[in-house]
Scaffold this motif. Structure first.
Motif, PDB file in Angstrom:
ATOM      1  N   ILE A  40       0.834  -1.202   0.000  1.00  0.00           N
ATOM      2  CA  ILE A  40       0.000   0.000   0.000  1.00  0.00           C
ATOM      3  C   ILE A  40       0.871   1.254   0.000  1.00  0.00           C
ATOM      4  O   ILE A  40       0.669   2.182  -0.802  1.00  0.00           O
ATOM      5  N   LEU A  41       1.866   1.295   0.889  1.00  0.00           N
ATOM      6  CA  LEU A  41       2.717   2.479   0.973  1.00  0.00           C
ATOM      7  C   LEU A  41       3.604   2.618  -0.267  1.00  0.00           C
ATOM      8  O   LEU A  41       3.923   3.744  -0.677  1.00  0.00           O
ATOM      9  N   LYS A  42       3.994   1.513  -0.853  1.00  0.00           N
ATOM     10  CA  LYS A  42       4.784   1.585  -2.082  1.00  0.00           C
ATOM     11  C   LYS A  42       3.994   2.289  -3.184  1.00  0.00           C
ATOM     12  O   LYS A  42       4.509   3.185  -3.864  1.00  0.00           O
ATOM     13  N   ARG A  43       2.746   1.898  -3.341  1.00  0.00           N
ATOM     14  CA  ARG A  43       1.905   2.491  -4.388  1.00  0.00           C
ATOM     15  C   ARG A  43       1.571   3.950  -4.061  1.00  0.00           C
ATOM     16  O   ARG A  43       1.552   4.807  -4.956  1.00  0.00           O
ATOM     17  N   PHE A  44       1.321   4.236  -2.785  1.00  0.00           N
ATOM     18  CA  PHE A  44       0.985   5.610  -2.408  1.00  0.00           C
ATOM     19  C   PHE A  44       2.207   6.514  -2.553  1.00  0.00           C
ATOM     20  O   PHE A  44       2.086   7.678  -2.955  1.00  0.00           O
ATOM     21  N   LYS A  45       3.384   5.979  -2.232  1.00  0.00           N
ATOM     22  CA  LYS A  45       4.622   6.762  -2.354  1.00  0.00           C
ATOM     23  C   LYS A  45       4.893   7.130  -3.802  1.00  0.00           C
ATOM     24  O   LYS A  45       5.427   8.210  -4.093  1.00  0.00           O
ATOM     25  N   GLU A  46       4.524   6.261  -4.723  1.00  0.00           N
ATOM     26  CA  GLU A  46       4.696   6.554  -6.145  1.00  0.00           C
ATOM     27  C   GLU A  46       3.832   7.740  -6.563  1.00  0.00           C
ATOM     28  O   GLU A  46       4.232   8.541  -7.419  1.00  0.00           O
ATOM     29  N   ALA A  47       2.648   7.850  -5.961  1.00  0.00           N
ATOM     30  CA  ALA A  47       1.738   8.952  -6.303  1.00  0.00           C
ATOM     31  C   ALA A  47       2.096  10.230  -5.551  1.00  0.00           C
ATOM     32  O   ALA A  47       1.916  11.336  -6.078  1.00  0.00           O
ATOM     33  N   TYR A  48       2.612  10.094  -4.319  1.00  0.00           N
ATOM     34  CA  TYR A  48       2.923  11.267  -3.491  1.00  0.00           C
ATOM     35  C   TYR A  48       4.327  11.102  -2.896  1.00  0.00           C
ATOM     36  O   TYR A  48       4.487  10.726  -1.732  1.00  0.00           O
ATOM     37  N   PRO A  49       5.354  11.379  -3.687  1.00  0.00           N
ATOM     38  CA  PRO A  49       6.739  11.126  -3.249  1.00  0.00           C
ATOM     39  C   PRO A  49       7.232  12.031  -2.134  1.00  0.00           C
ATOM     40  O   PRO A  49       8.247  11.723  -1.499  1.00  0.00           O
ATOM     41  N   ASN A  50       6.545  13.135  -1.868  1.00  0.00           N
ATOM     42  CA  ASN A  50       7.032  14.085  -0.866  1.00  0.00           C
ATOM     43  C   ASN A  50       6.491  13.813   0.538  1.00  0.00           C
ATOM     44  O   ASN A  50       6.781  14.575   1.464  1.00  0.00           O
ATOM     45  N   ILE A  51       5.715  12.766   0.692  1.00  0.00           N
ATOM     46  CA  ILE A  51       5.175  12.422   2.005  1.00  0.00           C
ATOM     47  C   ILE A  51       6.117  11.446   2.708  1.00  0.00           C
ATOM     48  O   ILE A  51       6.579  10.467   2.107  1.00  0.00           O
ATOM     49  N   ASP A  52       6.394  11.723   3.984  1.00  0.00           N
ATOM     50  CA  ASP A  52       7.156  10.805   4.825  1.00  0.00           C
ATOM     51  C   ASP A  52       6.183  10.063   5.745  1.00  0.00           C
ATOM     52  O   ASP A  52       5.006  10.441   5.857  1.00  0.00           O
ATOM     53  N   TYR A  53       6.682   9.048   6.428  1.00  0.00           N
ATOM     54  CA  TYR A  53       5.786   8.200   7.222  1.00  0.00           C
ATOM     55  C   TYR A  53       6.373   7.909   8.599  1.00  0.00           C
ATOM     56  O   TYR A  53       7.583   7.738   8.754  1.00  0.00           O
ATOM     57  N   LYS A  54       5.499   7.844   9.553  1.00  0.00           N
ATOM     58  CA  LYS A  54       5.826   7.299  10.866  1.00  0.00           C
ATOM     59  C   LYS A  54       4.803   6.205  11.136  1.00  0.00           C
ATOM     60  O   LYS A  54       3.606   6.480  11.261  1.00  0.00           O
ATOM     61  N   VAL A  55       5.267   4.963  11.199  1.00  0.00           N
ATOM     62  CA  VAL A  55       4.381   3.814  11.350  1.00  0.00           C
ATOM     63  C   VAL A  55       4.580   3.197  12.725  1.00  0.00           C
ATOM     64  O   VAL A  55       5.698   2.840  13.102  1.00  0.00           O
ATOM     65  N   ILE A  56       3.489   3.093  13.465  1.00  0.00           N
ATOM     66  CA  ILE A  56       3.502   2.469  14.792  1.00  0.00           C
ATOM     67  C   ILE A  56       2.675   1.196  14.714  1.00  0.00           C
ATOM     68  O   ILE A  56       1.507   1.232  14.310  1.00  0.00           O
ATOM     69  N   THR A  57       3.262   0.065  15.074  1.00  0.00           N
ATOM     70  CA  THR A  57       2.555  -1.207  15.006  1.00  0.00           C
ATOM     71  C   THR A  57       2.232  -1.714  16.409  1.00  0.00           C
ATOM     72  O   THR A  57       2.877  -1.334  17.393  1.00  0.00           O
ATOM     73  N   GLY A  58       1.226  -2.562  16.498  1.00  0.00           N
ATOM     74  CA  GLY A  58       0.833  -3.120  17.788  1.00  0.00           C
ATOM     75  C   GLY A  58      -0.475  -3.877  17.663  1.00  0.00           C
ATOM     76  O   GLY A  58      -1.002  -4.083  16.568  1.00  0.00           O
ATOM     77  N   TRP A  59      -1.013  -4.289  18.812  1.00  0.00           N
ATOM     78  CA  TRP A  59      -2.316  -4.938  18.822  1.00  0.00           C
ATOM     79  C   TRP A  59      -3.381  -3.931  18.404  1.00  0.00           C
ATOM     80  O   TRP A  59      -3.243  -2.720  18.626  1.00  0.00           O
ATOM     81  N   SER A  60      -4.463  -4.430  17.845  1.00  0.00           N
ATOM     82  CA  SER A  60      -5.531  -3.549  17.365  1.00  0.00           C
ATOM     83  C   SER A  60      -6.069  -2.652  18.471  1.00  0.00           C
ATOM     84  O   SER A  60      -6.409  -1.489  18.233  1.00  0.00           O
ATOM     85  N   MET A  74      -6.993   5.039  -0.356  1.00  0.00           N
ATOM     86  CA  MET A  74      -7.455   3.787   0.240  1.00  0.00           C
ATOM     87  C   MET A  74      -8.871   3.438  -0.213  1.00  0.00           C
ATOM     88  O   MET A  74      -9.227   2.260  -0.317  1.00  0.00           O
ATOM     89  N   GLU A  75      -9.681   4.452  -0.493  1.00  0.00           N
ATOM     90  CA  GLU A  75     -11.044   4.200  -0.966  1.00  0.00           C
ATOM     91  C   GLU A  75     -11.071   3.613  -2.374  1.00  0.00           C
ATOM     92  O   GLU A  75     -12.052   2.979  -2.767  1.00  0.00           O
ATOM     93  N   GLN A  76      -9.989   3.799  -3.094  1.00  0.00           N
ATOM     94  CA  GLN A  76      -9.973   3.388  -4.507  1.00  0.00           C
ATOM     95  C   GLN A  76      -9.255   2.070  -4.746  1.00  0.00           C
ATOM     96  O   GLN A  76      -9.500   1.417  -5.760  1.00  0.00           O
ATOM     97  N   ILE A  77      -8.361   1.673  -3.842  1.00  0.00           N
ATOM     98  CA  ILE A  77      -7.577   0.474  -4.124  1.00  0.00           C
ATOM     99  C   ILE A  77      -8.347  -0.789  -3.740  1.00  0.00           C
ATOM    100  O   ILE A  77      -9.262  -0.757  -2.910  1.00  0.00           O
ATOM    101  N   ASP A  78      -7.944  -1.881  -4.319  1.00  0.00           N
ATOM    102  CA  ASP A  78      -8.544  -3.182  -4.025  1.00  0.00           C
ATOM    103  C   ASP A  78      -7.499  -4.031  -3.309  1.00  0.00           C
ATOM    104  O   ASP A  78      -6.439  -4.333  -3.877  1.00  0.00           O
ATOM    105  N   ILE A  79      -7.761  -4.382  -2.063  1.00  0.00           N
ATOM    106  CA  ILE A  79      -6.813  -5.171  -1.279  1.00  0.00           C
ATOM    107  C   ILE A  79      -7.128  -6.640  -1.451  1.00  0.00           C
ATOM    108  O   ILE A  79      -8.226  -7.100  -1.143  1.00  0.00           O
TER     109      ILE A  79
END
Length: 290
Positions: free
Chosen positions: A109-129, A281-286
């Motif tokens: 998802i981030l790979k495809r989004f980064k291609e469309a918006y290369p100037n955005i950086d990310y901070k990803v926090i993972t954990g239990w829902s 995210m509304e447009q992609i198919d996962i």
């Protein structure tokens, strides 16, 4: 007070320990102690007391530490709004992501989004829902990806549904499960409640837990080695089509599905980067394993 001072108070209040706080902030203990003394001098009060069990906040210090959350959030919002005034879609997109989604879905998802918006950086926090849910609610992240049916009253998007399966190396029958060794694993409360509810609907005796592991991935590998059966979400079993799987069904015969949601606050759409990500995210198919 400077930004770093609020950050120091926030971290120290969380850690309740000078050494751990210094390590978390990548500064020396003497430098941390010096900043604390300066903060105390600025406000004219004692903020912490040091003892054998770490640090204890005075009432004044506890008040300032709680204000730190509000101040840091305010400063972050100011920075984001300033960046948002430009024509380019840029900034740092903060995402809270459940462990499974982070491993199996987010990279592409981030790979495809980064291609469309290369100037955005990310901070990803993972954990239990449950922890991701709290992070979105507290606005620590812009967008959260959670698995399970949480009570979210703001904006949300259903991303996909997946089956929950009994999985084993060799064919087995559902009615035989109470007499077979089960491999259990740590998971979030929502999935645990779903599986436990299904079990009590179908069996009067508890499962025979022959092994406990810390992760679903490890559990699936143990199953693949023929060490027992497990009850796992289908997405964890991607690439393991040689295993025997039976989808869970309700008493009415309906497939039991686990939902994955995207949660966010409507106010966050005022940021161009968040609005762009939500629209993406509304447009992609996962793709989801069946």
């Amino acid at each position: 007070m400077e930004y770093r001072d609020w950050h120091i108070l926030q971290t120290l209040f969380r850690e309740q320990n000078i050494t751990k706080t210094a390590e978390a902030l990548y500064i020396s203990q003497p430098a941390l102690t010096k900043r604390l003394r300066q903060i105390e001098k600025d406000f004219g009060v004692q903020i912490v007391q040091r003892g054998s069990r770490g640090v204890q906040f005075t009432p004044q210090g506890e008040y300032l530490a709680k204000c730190a959350d509000e101040m840091l959030l305010r400063l972050r919002n100011i920075k984001e709004n300033v960046l948002n005034m430009g024509n380019e879609v840029n900034g740092t997109l903060r995402l809270g992501v459940s462990n499974y989604f982070a491993r199996y879905k987010l990279p592409m998802i981030l790979k495809r989004f980064k291609e469309a918006y290369p100037n955005i950086d990310y901070k990803v926090i993972t954990g239990w829902s449950k922890d991701v849910y709290k992070s979105v609610y507290n606005q620590d992240v812009h967008v959260g990806f959670v698995r399970g049916n949480y009570n979210w009253t703001d904006k949300k998007l259903l991303l996909f549904e997946e089956a929950v399966c009994v999985v084993s190396r060799e064919p087995i029958q559902i009615e035989d499960l109470p007499n077979l060794p089960r491999i259990d694993y740590e998971t979030d409360p929502m999935l645990r409640a779903l599986v436990d509810g299904w079990w009590t609907e179908n069996f009067s005796q508890p499962p025979q837990i022959g092994m406990e592991v810390d992760k679903a991935d490890t559990c699936s590998e143990m199953v693949a080695s023929g060490l027992g059966y497990a009850i796992l979400p289908r997405v964890v079993l991607s690439g393991k089509d040689d295993l025997y799987m039976i989808g869970l069904t309700s008493a009415a015969g309906d497939p039991i599905k686990r939902k994955t949601w995207m949660f966010y606050h409507e106010d966050a759409l005022g940021l161009q980067m968040v609005k762009a990500f939500v629209q993406f995210m509304e447009q992609i198919d996962i793709e989801v394993p069946q």
